[in-house]
Design a protein around this motif. Structure first.
Motif, short mmCIF file in Angstrom:
data_model
loop_
_atom_site.label_atom_id
_atom_site.label_comp_id
_atom_site.label_asym_id
_atom_site.label_seq_id
_atom_site.Cartn_x
_atom_site.Cartn_y
_atom_site.Cartn_z
N GLY A 1 0.78 -1.22 0.00
CA GLY A 1 0.00 0.00 0.00
C GLY A 1 0.82 1.27 0.00
O GLY A 1 0.29 2.36 0.23
N ALA A 2 2.11 1.17 -0.27
CA ALA A 2 2.97 2.37 -0.28
C ALA A 2 2.64 3.24 -1.49
O ALA A 2 2.16 2.76 -2.51
N ASN A 3 2.92 4.53 -1.36
CA ASN A 3 2.72 5.47 -2.46
C ASN A 3 4.09 5.89 -2.96
O ASN A 3 4.85 6.55 -2.24
N ILE A 4 4.43 5.50 -4.19
CA ILE A 4 5.76 5.74 -4.73
C ILE A 4 5.62 6.46 -6.06
O ILE A 4 5.70 5.88 -7.14
N PHE A 5 5.38 7.76 -5.99
CA PHE A 5 5.11 8.56 -7.18
C PHE A 5 6.36 9.33 -7.59
O PHE A 5 6.98 10.03 -6.78
N ALA A 6 6.75 9.19 -8.86
CA ALA A 6 7.88 9.93 -9.43
C ALA A 6 9.17 9.73 -8.64
O ALA A 6 9.99 10.63 -8.52
N ALA A 7 9.36 8.54 -8.10
CA ALA A 7 10.59 8.23 -7.36
C ALA A 7 11.67 7.74 -8.32
O ALA A 7 11.37 7.18 -9.37
N GLN A 8 12.92 7.95 -7.94
CA GLN A 8 14.05 7.50 -8.74
C GLN A 8 14.62 6.24 -8.08
O GLN A 8 15.21 6.32 -7.00
N MET A 9 14.42 5.08 -8.70
CA MET A 9 14.81 3.81 -8.09
C MET A 9 15.64 2.96 -9.05
O MET A 9 15.59 1.74 -9.03
N GLN A 10 16.43 3.61 -9.88
CA GLN A 10 17.26 2.89 -10.82
C GLN A 10 18.20 1.93 -10.09
O GLN A 10 18.83 2.28 -9.11
N ALA B 1 0.50 -1.42 -3.89
CA ALA B 1 1.24 -0.15 -3.91
C ALA B 1 0.92 0.63 -5.19
O ALA B 1 0.56 0.05 -6.21
N ARG B 2 1.04 1.94 -5.10
CA ARG B 2 0.90 2.81 -6.29
C ARG B 2 2.30 3.24 -6.69
O ARG B 2 3.00 3.92 -5.93
N ILE B 3 2.74 2.81 -7.87
CA ILE B 3 4.13 3.00 -8.27
C ILE B 3 4.23 3.66 -9.63
O ILE B 3 3.77 3.10 -10.64
N THR B 4 4.82 4.84 -9.69
CA THR B 4 5.16 5.45 -10.98
C THR B 4 6.64 5.82 -10.94
O THR B 4 7.04 6.90 -11.34
N ALA B 5 7.45 4.92 -10.42
CA ALA B 5 8.88 5.17 -10.25
C ALA B 5 9.67 4.73 -11.47
O ALA B 5 9.21 3.92 -12.27
N ASP B 6 10.88 5.26 -11.57
CA ASP B 6 11.82 4.80 -12.59
C ASP B 6 12.66 3.69 -11.98
O ASP B 6 13.52 3.93 -11.14
N LEU B 7 12.37 2.47 -12.39
CA LEU B 7 13.03 1.27 -11.86
C LEU B 7 13.92 0.63 -12.92
O LEU B 7 14.12 -0.58 -12.93
N GLY C 1 11.18 -12.54 -7.64
CA GLY C 1 10.28 -13.09 -6.63
C GLY C 1 9.50 -12.05 -5.86
O GLY C 1 8.90 -12.36 -4.82
N ALA C 2 9.48 -10.82 -6.35
CA ALA C 2 8.74 -9.76 -5.65
C ALA C 2 7.24 -9.99 -5.76
O ALA C 2 6.74 -10.56 -6.72
N GLN C 3 6.51 -9.53 -4.75
CA GLN C 3 5.06 -9.67 -4.70
C GLN C 3 4.43 -8.32 -5.07
O GLN C 3 4.60 -7.33 -4.37
N LEU C 4 3.72 -8.29 -6.21
CA LEU C 4 3.09 -7.05 -6.67
C LEU C 4 1.61 -7.26 -6.96
O LEU C 4 1.03 -6.60 -7.81
N THR C 5 0.99 -8.17 -6.22
CA THR C 5 -0.43 -8.45 -6.43
C THR C 5 -1.26 -7.18 -6.24
O THR C 5 -1.17 -6.50 -5.22
N GLY C 6 -2.05 -6.84 -7.25
CA GLY C 6 -2.93 -5.68 -7.15
C GLY C 6 -2.22 -4.34 -7.17
O GLY C 6 -2.84 -3.31 -6.93
N ALA C 7 -0.93 -4.33 -7.45
CA ALA C 7 -0.19 -3.07 -7.50
C ALA C 7 -0.60 -2.28 -8.74
O ALA C 7 -0.93 -2.85 -9.78
N ASN C 8 -0.54 -0.97 -8.63
CA ASN C 8 -0.90 -0.10 -9.75
C ASN C 8 0.35 0.62 -10.24
O ASN C 8 0.84 1.55 -9.60
N LEU C 9 0.88 0.16 -11.37
CA LEU C 9 2.06 0.75 -11.96
C LEU C 9 1.74 1.50 -13.24
O LEU C 9 2.63 2.04 -13.91
N ALA D 1 -2.33 -6.97 -11.31
CA ALA D 1 -1.59 -5.71 -11.32
C ALA D 1 -1.96 -4.88 -12.55
O ALA D 1 -2.30 -5.42 -13.60
N ASP D 2 -1.89 -3.56 -12.41
CA ASP D 2 -2.12 -2.65 -13.53
C ASP D 2 -0.77 -2.27 -14.11
O ASP D 2 -0.01 -1.50 -13.50
N LEU D 3 -0.46 -2.79 -15.29
CA LEU D 3 0.79 -2.49 -15.98
C LEU D 3 0.52 -1.76 -17.29
O LEU D 3 1.34 -1.78 -18.21
#
Length: 267
Positions: A120-129, A141-147, A154-162, A191-193
């Motif tokens: 459930g974290a909010n990760i908007f416009a984060a730099q995660m290279q 989680a809501r993720i619009t980060a640069d990864l 093995g990460a769990q992203l069930t229902g995450a919104n990317l 997940a929303d991809l």
């Protein structure tokens, strides 16, 4: 218009640009990642723990804008913490609890978030290279980060919104960027991809059951052994995508409406 007024106007525009929040993606080219601003810490782990100990449900830990790069914060409980625009480059957060944390505009370049909980974290416009999130839980989680180049094995992203937020595009197309990332065995069920950049990413044996891949960029990505039952491929770009031994392809949605199907690599 006089030269003085032109200069004044130009300086005004520069001041306005510098005052804007760092929400636009692609910030790396404008930042010196070797500077003390990006590599130093203004607090110790002990001081961080003191702030955490004083938090309440009504008053979460606030580290907005703090320089915490390079610290070992592994295992800490940062549930609901405010880390907006914080500098956490190469910070160790393995096993940390960051559920419902606010990481908008945060810097987490090469940070270690392996086995961390970010539900459930909010990760908007984060730099995660090149961040490490192996075994991390980003469910919901809501993720619009640069990864770009990140590890999410093995990460769990069930229902995450990317996916892209099409209602808020003042700073350009904000969506998760997972170019050249490692998502092997990642769980992306529901997940929303949509419109996410997954070019050259490895999704080997990932679970994409019922995920939305509408408009996603999958050029050069590896989907060997991926589960795609119920996944929506409407408008997804499959140029040079390696789709080998997929599971549930007959139950995928709109696969025939993906782009460049004729350029798929099916060995």
């Amino acid at each position: 218009m006089t030269p003085a007024s032109i200069l004044s106007g130009a300086l005004g525009m520069l001041a306005l640009a510098s005052a804007l929040p760092a929400t636009a993606q692609g910030m790396m080219q404008h930042v010196d990642m070797t500077s003390p601003e990006m590599t130093s810490a203004e607090m110790t782990r002990g001081e961080v723990e003191t702030i955490i100990a004083a938090t309440t449900s009504a008053r979460p830990a606030d580290f907005a804008g703090k320089k915490l790069s390079g610290l070992d914060l592994s295992g800490l409980d940062l549930t609901g913490a405010i880390l907006r625009a914080a500098k956490l480059n190469r910070t160790k957060l393995s096993g940390a609890k960051l559920d419902r944390a606010i990481l908008d505009q945060a810097w987490l370049v090469e940070a270690d978030l392996s086995r961390a909980s970010l539900k459930g974290a909010n990760i908007f416009a984060a730099q995660m290279q090149r961040a490490k999130l192996d075994g991390a839980d980003l469910s919901g989680a809501r993720i619009t980060a640069d990864l770009t180049g990140a590890r999410l094995v093995g990460a769990q992203l069930t229902g995450a919104n990317l996916g892209a937020d099409m209602k808020n595009q003042s700073m350009g197309l904000m969506r998760a960027i997972l170019k050249s990332s490692n998502l092997e065995r990642a769980i992306l069920r529901d997940a929303d991809l949509s419109r996410v950049d997954l070019e050259f990413a490895s999704l080997e044996r990932a679970d994409l059951t019922n995920a939305s891949l509408r408009g996603a960029q999958l050029g050069g990505a590896t989907l060997t052994g991926v589960t795609v039952a119920g996944a929506d491929f409407l408008g997804a770009d499959l140029t040079s995508t390696r789709l080998i031994a997929p599971i549930g392809l007959d139950a995928a949605k709109n696969f025939d409406k993906a782009q460049n199907i004729d350029r798929l690599l099916r060995e």
